[in-house]
Write a protein that holds these residues in place. Structure first.
Motif, PDB file in Angstrom:
ATOM      1  N   HIS A   2      29.340  34.012  42.378  1.00 57.60           N
ATOM      2  CA  HIS A   2      30.677  34.086  42.958  1.00 57.60           C
ATOM      3  C   HIS A   2      31.022  35.562  43.176  1.00 57.60           C
ATOM      4  O   HIS A   2      31.033  36.354  42.234  1.00 57.60           O
ATOM      5  CB  HIS A   2      31.718  33.432  42.052  1.00 57.60           C
ATOM      6  CG  HIS A   2      33.076  33.386  42.681  1.00 57.60           C
ATOM      7  ND1 HIS A   2      33.344  32.611  43.778  1.00 57.60           N
ATOM      8  CD2 HIS A   2      34.240  34.050  42.381  1.00 57.60           C
ATOM      9  CE1 HIS A   2      34.614  32.778  44.128  1.00 57.60           C
ATOM     10  NE2 HIS A   2      35.175  33.643  43.303  1.00 57.60           N
ATOM     11  N   TYR A   4      33.567  38.588  44.783  1.00 57.78           N
ATOM     12  CA  TYR A   4      34.939  38.928  45.158  1.00 57.78           C
ATOM     13  C   TYR A   4      34.900  40.120  46.108  1.00 57.78           C
ATOM     14  O   TYR A   4      34.202  41.100  45.859  1.00 57.78           O
ATOM     15  CB  TYR A   4      35.777  39.291  43.927  1.00 57.78           C
ATOM     16  CG  TYR A   4      37.031  38.442  43.786  1.00 57.78           C
ATOM     17  CD1 TYR A   4      38.118  38.642  44.637  1.00 57.78           C
ATOM     18  CD2 TYR A   4      37.127  37.454  42.810  1.00 57.78           C
ATOM     19  CE1 TYR A   4      39.266  37.863  44.514  1.00 57.78           C
ATOM     20  CE2 TYR A   4      38.260  36.674  42.683  1.00 57.78           C
ATOM     21  CZ  TYR A   4      39.329  36.882  43.538  1.00 57.78           C
ATOM     22  OH  TYR A   4      40.456  36.112  43.435  1.00 57.78           O
ATOM     23  N   ASN A  29      35.707  34.959  47.126  1.00 57.26           N
ATOM     24  CA  ASN A  29      37.154  35.080  47.328  1.00 57.26           C
ATOM     25  C   ASN A  29      37.444  36.458  47.909  1.00 57.26           C
ATOM     26  O   ASN A  29      36.643  37.388  47.758  1.00 57.26           O
ATOM     27  CB  ASN A  29      37.934  34.943  46.020  1.00 57.26           C
ATOM     28  CG  ASN A  29      38.097  33.492  45.596  1.00 57.26           C
ATOM     29  OD1 ASN A  29      37.353  33.008  44.747  1.00 57.26           O
ATOM     30  ND2 ASN A  29      39.061  32.808  46.173  1.00 57.26           N
ATOM     31  N   CYS A  31      40.375  39.474  47.927  1.00 55.17           N
ATOM     32  CA  CYS A  31      41.628  40.032  47.421  1.00 55.17           C
ATOM     33  C   CYS A  31      42.165  40.983  48.483  1.00 55.17           C
ATOM     34  O   CYS A  31      41.576  42.037  48.733  1.00 55.17           O
ATOM     35  CB  CYS A  31      41.413  40.770  46.096  1.00 55.17           C
ATOM     36  SG  CYS A  31      42.888  41.615  45.502  1.00 55.17           S
ATOM     37  N   GLU A  37      48.096  41.808  46.973  1.00 58.07           N
ATOM     38  CA  GLU A  37      47.511  40.812  46.085  1.00 58.07           C
ATOM     39  C   GLU A  37      46.929  41.515  44.864  1.00 58.07           C
ATOM     40  O   GLU A  37      46.392  42.626  44.961  1.00 58.07           O
ATOM     41  CB  GLU A  37      46.435  40.009  46.818  1.00 58.07           C
ATOM     42  CG  GLU A  37      47.000  39.130  47.921  1.00 58.07           C
ATOM     43  CD  GLU A  37      45.950  38.264  48.587  1.00 58.07           C
ATOM     44  OE1 GLU A  37      46.312  37.477  49.470  1.00 58.07           O
ATOM     45  OE2 GLU A  37      44.756  38.378  48.233  1.00 58.07           O
ATOM     46  N   PRO A  40      41.247  41.103  41.105  1.00 56.80           N
ATOM     47  CA  PRO A  40      40.710  40.163  40.114  1.00 56.80           C
ATOM     48  C   PRO A  40      40.356  40.870  38.811  1.00 56.80           C
ATOM     49  O   PRO A  40      40.285  42.100  38.743  1.00 56.80           O
ATOM     50  CB  PRO A  40      39.451  39.639  40.807  1.00 56.80           C
ATOM     51  CG  PRO A  40      39.013  40.779  41.685  1.00 56.80           C
ATOM     52  CD  PRO A  40      40.297  41.377  42.187  1.00 56.80           C
ATOM     53  N   ARG A  41      40.132  40.078  37.784  1.00 53.71           N
ATOM     54  CA  ARG A  41      39.616  40.608  36.521  1.00 53.71           C
ATOM     55  C   ARG A  41      38.094  40.511  36.554  1.00 53.71           C
ATOM     56  O   ARG A  41      37.546  39.673  37.272  1.00 53.71           O
ATOM     57  CB  ARG A  41      40.170  39.798  35.353  1.00 53.71           C
ATOM     58  CG  ARG A  41      41.692  39.889  35.202  1.00 53.71           C
ATOM     59  CD  ARG A  41      42.192  38.837  34.240  1.00 53.71           C
ATOM     60  NE  ARG A  41      41.913  37.489  34.738  1.00 53.71           N
ATOM     61  CZ  ARG A  41      42.241  36.366  34.088  1.00 53.71           C
ATOM     62  NH1 ARG A  41      42.839  36.434  32.920  1.00 53.71           N
ATOM     63  NH2 ARG A  41      41.946  35.195  34.616  1.00 53.71           N
ATOM     64  N   ASP A  44      36.397  37.217  36.654  1.00 57.11           N
ATOM     65  CA  ASP A  44      36.622  36.321  37.789  1.00 57.11           C
ATOM     66  C   ASP A  44      35.476  36.316  38.790  1.00 57.11           C
ATOM     67  O   ASP A  44      35.484  35.531  39.737  1.00 57.11           O
ATOM     68  CB  ASP A  44      37.913  36.712  38.525  1.00 57.11           C
ATOM     69  CG  ASP A  44      39.163  36.525  37.670  1.00 57.11           C
ATOM     70  OD1 ASP A  44      39.127  35.683  36.772  1.00 57.11           O
ATOM     71  OD2 ASP A  44      40.155  37.233  37.924  1.00 57.11           O
ATOM     72  N   PHE A  45      34.498  37.204  38.623  1.00 62.11           N
ATOM     73  CA  PHE A  45      33.438  37.291  39.617  1.00 62.11           C
ATOM     74  C   PHE A  45      32.106  37.661  38.962  1.00 62.11           C
ATOM     75  O   PHE A  45      32.066  38.190  37.850  1.00 62.11           O
ATOM     76  CB  PHE A  45      33.791  38.333  40.699  1.00 62.11           C
ATOM     77  CG  PHE A  45      34.090  39.713  40.161  1.00 62.11           C
ATOM     78  CD1 PHE A  45      33.074  40.608  39.845  1.00 62.11           C
ATOM     79  CD2 PHE A  45      35.409  40.115  39.958  1.00 62.11           C
ATOM     80  CE1 PHE A  45      33.353  41.867  39.346  1.00 62.11           C
ATOM     81  CE2 PHE A  45      35.704  41.383  39.460  1.00 62.11           C
ATOM     82  CZ  PHE A  45      34.667  42.252  39.158  1.00 62.11           C
TER      83      PHE A  45
END
Length: 224
Positions: A2, A4, A29, A31, A37, A40-41, A44-45
Motif C-alpha cells: 500500500h 501513499y 492513497n 494525500c 489534508e 498519513p502516519r 498507514d503505508f
C-alpha cells in the motif's frame, strides 16, 4: 503493498504511477497537501512517494508535518521516492544543499544513466524534466546520472530504498499538457534547455519510451 502519495498541487498528480501500481496489484492513497489534508502516519503505508510541485511553493501549515513524516520514513526501513520538488525535499532531509541552477530544464532532455548505480537504468534515455533547482549528493548516496545542464539528476540512498530524481517518469501527455498550461510562467524565460509547450507534446512516442524506464525503476525500488 500500500503506497501513499504526497501531492503538492492539483496538476502534479501521480499520473502514470497510479496506473502502474494498479496494474501490478498494489493499492494506494493520495494525500492532497495543497487542500490541507493531514499527512498519513508511517503505519498507514508500506511505501511513500513524494510528488513534484510548482517552482514557487509557499510554506503552509502542512510543511512541517510533511518534513517530520519524511524524516521518520527515512529513518525507517520503508521505501520512499521523491520526484521533482519531492526529490529536493528528500535531498534536503538527508543534509544536501538545494539551490538554483544556472539554467532551468523544462521539457524532454537526455539523461546519461550511471552504470555503477543501484537502478537498472538505460545508458542513455530521454526524460521529462521540470526544474530550476538542483541539489548536492547526500553523504552515502549514489548518483543515478546526469544531463548536459545538471551534473546530478538524482540519487539512491540505502541500497535504493530511497530514490530521489528530477525526472518526471510519471508524465503522460495529458499531465504535461495541463502542467504547461498551469505553469506557463516557467516557460517565459528562454534558455538552451527550455522547450515550448508544442515541443513537449509533439512526439507521443516519448511518453511510451519513458514508461518503460518507469517500469524498470519501480521494480527495482519496490523489490525491497
Amino acid at each position: 503493498m500500500h503506497i501513499y502519495f504526497l501531492q503538492h498541487a492539483s496538476h502534479f498528480g501521480p499520473a502514470r504511477l497510479a496506473d502502474w501500481l494498479t496494474s501490478m496489484g498494489h493499492s494506494f492513497n493520495v494525500c492532497r497537501l495543497y487542500a490541507d489534508e493531514v499527512p498519513p502516519r508511517p503505519g498507514d503505508f508500506d511505501a511513500l512517494i513524494v510528488l513534484g510541485g510548482p517552482e514557487q511553493i509557499v510554506a503552509h501549515g502542512w510543511t512541517k508535518r510533511e518534513q517530520h513524516l519524511l524524516e521518520r520514513t527515512l529513518k525507517s526501513s520503508k521505501p520512499i521516492m521523491g520526484l521533482g520538488y519531492g526529490a529536493e525535499l528528500i535531498a534536503e532531509a538527508l543534509g544536501a544543499i538545494v539551490s538554483l541552477n544556472t539554467h532551468g530544464e523544462f521539457g524532454w532532455h537526455a539523461v546519461r544513466g550511471n552504470e555503477d548505480g543501484d537502478l537498472d537504468l538505460p545508458e542513455r534515455f530521454d526524460a521529462f524534466l521540470w526544474h530550476r533547482r538542483i541539489f548536492g549528493l547526500p553523504e552515502g548516496a549514489i548518483s543515478i546520472g546526469a544531463s548536459d545542464a545538471s551534473p546530478l539528476q538524482g540519487f539512491t540512498w540505502d541500497g535504493a530504498r530511497v530514490v530521489a530524481m528530477h525526472c518526471h517518469l510519471e508524465a503522460t501527455h495529458d499531465w504535461v499538457q495541463r502542467l504547461a498550461e498551469k505553469e506557463a510562467g516557467s516557460l517565459e524565460n528562454s534558455g538552451p534547455w527550455v522547450q515550448s509547450r508544442d515541443e513537449m507534446l509533439n512526439d507521443s512516442h516519448r511518453f511510451a519510451r519513458q514508461a518503460a524506464v518507469l517500469d524498470r525503476v519501480m521494480i527495482d525500488w519496490l523489490r525491497l
